[in-house]
Design a protein around this motif. Structure first.
Motif, mmCIF file in Angstrom:
data_model
loop_
_atom_site.group_PDB
_atom_site.id
_atom_site.type_symbol
_atom_site.label_atom_id
_atom_site.label_comp_id
_atom_site.label_asym_id
_atom_site.label_seq_id
_atom_site.Cartn_x
_atom_site.Cartn_y
_atom_site.Cartn_z
ATOM 1 N N ARG A 43 -38.461 94.412 97.567
ATOM 2 C CA ARG A 43 -37.637 95.050 98.611
ATOM 3 C C ARG A 43 -36.806 94.221 99.649
ATOM 4 O O ARG A 43 -35.940 94.241 99.887
ATOM 5 C CB ARG A 43 -38.429 96.140 99.341
ATOM 6 N N ARG A 44 -37.711 93.171 100.014
ATOM 7 C CA ARG A 44 -37.292 92.195 100.832
ATOM 8 C C ARG A 44 -36.116 91.286 100.321
ATOM 9 O O ARG A 44 -35.175 90.896 100.969
ATOM 10 C CB ARG A 44 -38.320 91.447 101.711
ATOM 11 N N GLU A 102 -33.179 93.268 100.176
ATOM 12 C CA GLU A 102 -32.337 93.566 101.601
ATOM 13 C C GLU A 102 -31.773 92.206 101.866
ATOM 14 O O GLU A 102 -30.469 92.100 102.340
ATOM 15 C CB GLU A 102 -33.542 93.741 102.527
ATOM 16 N N VAL A 103 -32.269 91.018 101.658
ATOM 17 C CA VAL A 103 -31.719 89.763 102.020
ATOM 18 C C VAL A 103 -30.426 89.530 101.175
ATOM 19 O O VAL A 103 -29.465 89.203 101.388
ATOM 20 C CB VAL A 103 -32.704 88.542 101.989
ATOM 21 N N HIS A 142 -32.303 98.343 110.316
ATOM 22 C CA HIS A 142 -32.111 99.325 109.403
ATOM 23 C C HIS A 142 -32.467 98.930 108.125
ATOM 24 O O HIS A 142 -32.337 99.634 107.094
ATOM 25 C CB HIS A 142 -30.738 100.041 109.426
ATOM 26 N N GLY A 143 -32.547 97.635 107.867
ATOM 27 C CA GLY A 143 -32.814 97.250 106.475
ATOM 28 C C GLY A 143 -34.085 96.507 106.220
ATOM 29 O O GLY A 143 -35.327 96.889 106.225
ATOM 30 N N LEU A 144 -33.925 95.074 106.091
ATOM 31 C CA LEU A 144 -35.151 94.110 106.044
ATOM 32 C C LEU A 144 -36.352 94.512 106.769
ATOM 33 O O LEU A 144 -37.470 94.460 106.472
ATOM 34 C CB LEU A 144 -34.674 92.679 106.314
ATOM 35 N N ASN A 145 -36.018 95.004 108.233
ATOM 36 C CA ASN A 145 -37.300 95.119 109.106
ATOM 37 C C ASN A 145 -37.528 96.647 109.576
ATOM 38 O O ASN A 145 -38.137 96.822 110.622
ATOM 39 C CB ASN A 145 -37.091 93.931 110.341
ATOM 40 N N LYS A 146 -37.114 97.478 108.383
ATOM 41 C CA LYS A 146 -37.143 98.906 108.736
ATOM 42 C C LYS A 146 -38.377 99.205 108.816
ATOM 43 O O LYS A 146 -38.853 100.319 109.095
ATOM 44 C CB LYS A 146 -36.208 99.811 107.928
ATOM 45 N N ASP A 147 -39.484 98.423 108.263
ATOM 46 C CA ASP A 147 -40.808 98.623 108.256
ATOM 47 C C ASP A 147 -41.641 98.470 109.462
ATOM 48 O O ASP A 147 -42.992 98.795 109.605
ATOM 49 C CB ASP A 147 -41.276 98.210 107.078
#
Lengths: 211, 211
Positions: free
Chosen positions: A95-96, A99-100, B77-82
């Motif tokens: 997932r990461r 996203e990157v 809203h993407g990479l760090n949405k968790d």
């Protein structure tokens, strides 16, 4: 119409005085002279993902394209160094990376992501993150017998000896793509031919233009 | 000598047949015509980080530089949405942004990261991740009274009303940099002058070259 769907700047309009000054993805692409896209290399360990990805990266770079490679070396030791290899962490790992990859595509780059990424669901998740047509699945289709002969890191040997558990192709499934945009058989082609197959796809689909 | 210390390709030499084909960070920079670097904007909410970062990004883009902006919109809203907003998640938020900035710098881009990043320790962590001289701290120094007047998202009002807890500058500390590479007083300068201050620093330090 921009194909970008996941990253918008609308939400921040309230605190950006010079909002009109923001550079758009389309402007970044225009500046670069090619589209942003992710080439998502998937295949068994030893299949040749990194080798072909590096060759593609080199060919694109030599054409003046703006590129980058995401692989275990620069992701597992950095961004994802907090993740292990259990099921939850493997999904989060992909997932990461997805996203990157999306950020790099938004920046107008062509990014080669080279990870085994064995599960259809995980690859579908990444595809869904990216703007349509900007996720290009590259199936590095090499028979496991060949991968095991190559065994560049000695991992198959360890997996056969039971020293590594959940090793893809041995005691964990590799779910092959059934409709990858690009299907490469490394056992039948030279590395250069494999890379050219990717370049030709990008030319045919106007992601890059002829020199 | 390349200044890059955290990302090497040596480790993968065993499985890369065409290892010599790998594109180096120096080659990417040469192709781009400027160095890779992160401009790390730090300052209170409403201080003008995003505004100045967007203006700098636009000026650099207009010079043909390869750039990108990382901010709450494309990261939270993407990479760090968790991630949430407790202490552990705030540190992890900044760590990931630092790691992603490092990847962009490795790719040869100039990335503007615009986050409050209130703690000295967290900014020092990011600085330590980056190659020396490639982390440029940009202190957007705006008095809290001005930020609160601007209050573009109405967040100060909510914080004063107790509706938001741990709000930087109200009931959570902002630790100002004591040796930022660039120190910008937005209350005394136009946005254009602020952005030019950053561009001039980059020219003076040979990160970009005169047009």
């Amino acid at each position: 119409m921009s194909p970008y769907k996941t990253i918008t700047t609308d939400e921040k309009s309230s605190d950006v005085v010079w909002h009109e000054a923001s550079v758009t993805p389309a402007q970044r692409e225009s500046n670069n002279g090619h589209q942003g896209a992710v080439l998502w290399f998937t295949g068994l360990s030893g299949s040749g993902k990194s080798t072909v990805a590096n060759a593609v990266d080199k060919m694109l770079h030599d054409r003046g394209c703006k590129t980058y490679i995401l692989d275990g070396d620069n992701v597992r030791h950095g961004l994802n160094k907090d993740l292990g290899f259990n099921d939850v962490d493997r999904i989060e790992n992909i997932r990461r990376i997805g996203e990157v990859s999306n950020l790099f595509v938004d920046a107008g780059l062509i990014v080669c992501s080279a990870f085994i990424s064995p599960f259809i669901a995980d690859r579908a998740m990444v595809r869904a993150l990216l703007p349509e047509t900007r996720f290009i699945e590259v199936f590095i289709d090499t028979p496991i017998s060949i991968c095991e002969q190559r065994d560049p890191k000695g991992l198959y040997k360890k997996a056969r000896a039971g020293e590594i558990k959940n090793f893809t192709g041995i005691d964990s499934a590799y779910e092959a793509p059934d409709a990858a945009e690009i299907h490469i058989k490394t056992a039948e082609l030279s590395v250069e031919m494999c890379a050219k197959q990717v370049i030709n796809y990008m030319l045919d689909n106007n992601i890059i233009s002829a020199k």
